[in-house]
Every structure is written in C-alpha cells, then in structure tokens.
Design a protein around this motif. Structure first.
Motif, mmCIF file in Angstrom:
data_model
loop_
_atom_site.group_PDB
_atom_site.id
_atom_site.type_symbol
_atom_site.label_atom_id
_atom_site.label_comp_id
_atom_site.label_asym_id
_atom_site.label_seq_id
_atom_site.Cartn_x
_atom_site.Cartn_y
_atom_site.Cartn_z
ATOM 1 N N ALA A 8 19.561 -2.524 16.722
ATOM 2 C CA ALA A 8 20.014 -2.359 18.398
ATOM 3 C C ALA A 8 20.393 -0.598 17.848
ATOM 4 O O ALA A 8 21.531 -0.334 19.127
ATOM 5 N N GLN A 9 20.152 -0.112 17.378
ATOM 6 C CA GLN A 9 20.572 1.560 17.244
ATOM 7 C C GLN A 9 21.689 1.438 17.220
ATOM 8 O O GLN A 9 22.255 2.347 18.637
ATOM 9 N N ARG A 10 22.706 1.725 16.547
ATOM 10 C CA ARG A 10 23.972 1.338 16.334
ATOM 11 C C ARG A 10 24.100 2.173 15.384
ATOM 12 O O ARG A 10 23.624 3.005 14.349
ATOM 13 N N GLU A 11 25.614 2.998 14.542
ATOM 14 C CA GLU A 11 25.705 4.111 13.716
ATOM 15 C C GLU A 11 26.735 3.080 12.444
ATOM 16 O O GLU A 11 25.763 4.143 11.389
ATOM 17 N N GLY A 12 25.980 1.828 12.875
ATOM 18 C CA GLY A 12 26.423 1.055 11.583
ATOM 19 C C GLY A 12 27.141 0.072 11.637
ATOM 20 O O GLY A 12 27.368 -0.285 12.525
ATOM 21 N N ILE A 13 28.059 -0.712 10.333
ATOM 22 C CA ILE A 13 28.883 -1.221 10.279
ATOM 23 C C ILE A 13 29.683 -1.188 9.827
ATOM 24 O O ILE A 13 30.021 -0.693 8.260
ATOM 25 N N VAL A 14 30.765 -2.343 9.758
ATOM 26 C CA VAL A 14 32.202 -2.287 9.525
ATOM 27 C C VAL A 14 32.269 -3.156 8.459
ATOM 28 O O VAL A 14 32.177 -4.416 9.324
ATOM 29 N N ALA A 15 32.292 -3.663 7.435
ATOM 30 C CA ALA A 15 32.368 -5.149 7.309
ATOM 31 C C ALA A 15 34.046 -5.417 6.390
ATOM 32 O O ALA A 15 34.703 -4.009 5.284
ATOM 33 N N LYS A 16 34.555 -6.348 5.540
ATOM 34 C CA LYS A 16 35.641 -6.971 5.718
ATOM 35 C C LYS A 16 35.033 -8.401 4.476
ATOM 36 O O LYS A 16 34.983 -9.061 5.005
ATOM 37 N N ARG A 17 36.492 -8.847 3.018
ATOM 38 C CA ARG A 17 36.346 -9.024 2.221
ATOM 39 C C ARG A 17 36.715 -10.427 3.076
ATOM 40 O O ARG A 17 38.037 -10.527 3.683
ATOM 41 N N SER A 18 36.085 -11.854 3.341
ATOM 42 C CA SER A 18 36.754 -12.802 3.924
ATOM 43 C C SER A 18 37.743 -13.329 3.748
ATOM 44 O O SER A 18 38.593 -13.722 4.129
#
Length: 137
Positions: A8-18
């Motif tokens: 999707a040509q995004r800068e990256g992702i942000v994720a967290k522990r559930s």
C-alpha cells in the motif's frame, strides 16, 4: 502486516501486544513501530558543507526519459572522517553549475549553498518509503 503496508506504499506499521492497554501520552515497550526502508543507488550531484567537510549530499537519478533529476539529500550515516574524506575527493569533481536537466532545487533546509559536482560518485542509501521511490531506486 508489513507486506500489506509495503504494498500500500505506507511508511510502516505500529503494533502493540494484545494484552496491553493504551495510556494517552505515554510510550511503553508494548507498542512497536516498524518503518519500511527502501534502498536505492543514487548519484551524488552536489553537496553542502565547508572547505573541510561535507554536511549533506545532494542526490540525483536519471528518470525514465534519461533526464537527470534531483531526488533529495542525505545528511546522516556518515562519520566525521568520512565527511572529510568525501570533501577531499569532491574537490576534483566540483563544477560551476548544476548538471541537472532542469533548474536545480534549493539546498536542503538549514544548509548553505550547494556546491555542484560532476555526477560520478554513486552511493547506496536507505530511505523511508513515502509512496514514491526516487527514480533509479
């Protein structure tokens, strides 16, 4: 997720522990930011700096029409000794005007005047994806 963001040509992702909670205005190790970096081979077409050292490299690449374009600049990732060594190497490549096909863009913000070079030095740089990779990358 990272591949989807890249597609999707995004800068990256942000994720967290559930099992972590959101704490407004606070950072913690439960949240992870992963930037998508792209690597490109570009020409050094100029630099800004002093008579002893390079502060930033001005980068260019040939577009699909074979025209040399300014694509950005880089000022990080170089040691003090590398900056001085590049300055010495660039003395023989300096030229009075830009080798760009079109009018050159301004120097990077916060830097002085660009000293233009014959485009003979090739560098490999990593940059954050922003949806439009530079030509030649």
């Amino acid at each position: 997720m990272l591949n989807a963001a890249r597609s999707a040509q995004r800068e990256g992702i942000v994720a967290k522990r559930s099992n972590s909670i959101y704490l407004p205005g606070q950072r913690n190790r439960a949240w992870i930011k992963t930037a998508i970096r792209t690597r490109g081979t570009l020409l050094v077409i100029g630099f800004v700096g002093s008579s002893r050292s390079v502060a930033a490299l001005v980068l260019g690449a040939y577009n699909a029409d074979g025209r040399l374009e300014q694509v950005g600049h880089v000022s990080s990732g170089l040691s003090v000794s590398a900056r001085r060594q590049l300055r010495e190497e660039f003395r023989a490549l300096e030229r009075p005007a830009s080798s760009l096909t079109d009018d050159p863009a301004a120097a990077p913000d916060g830097y002085g005047e660009v000293r233009w070079l014959t485009p003979a030095t090739v560098v490999e740089v990593d940059f954050l994806a922003d949806g439009s990779a530079p030509p030649g990358a």
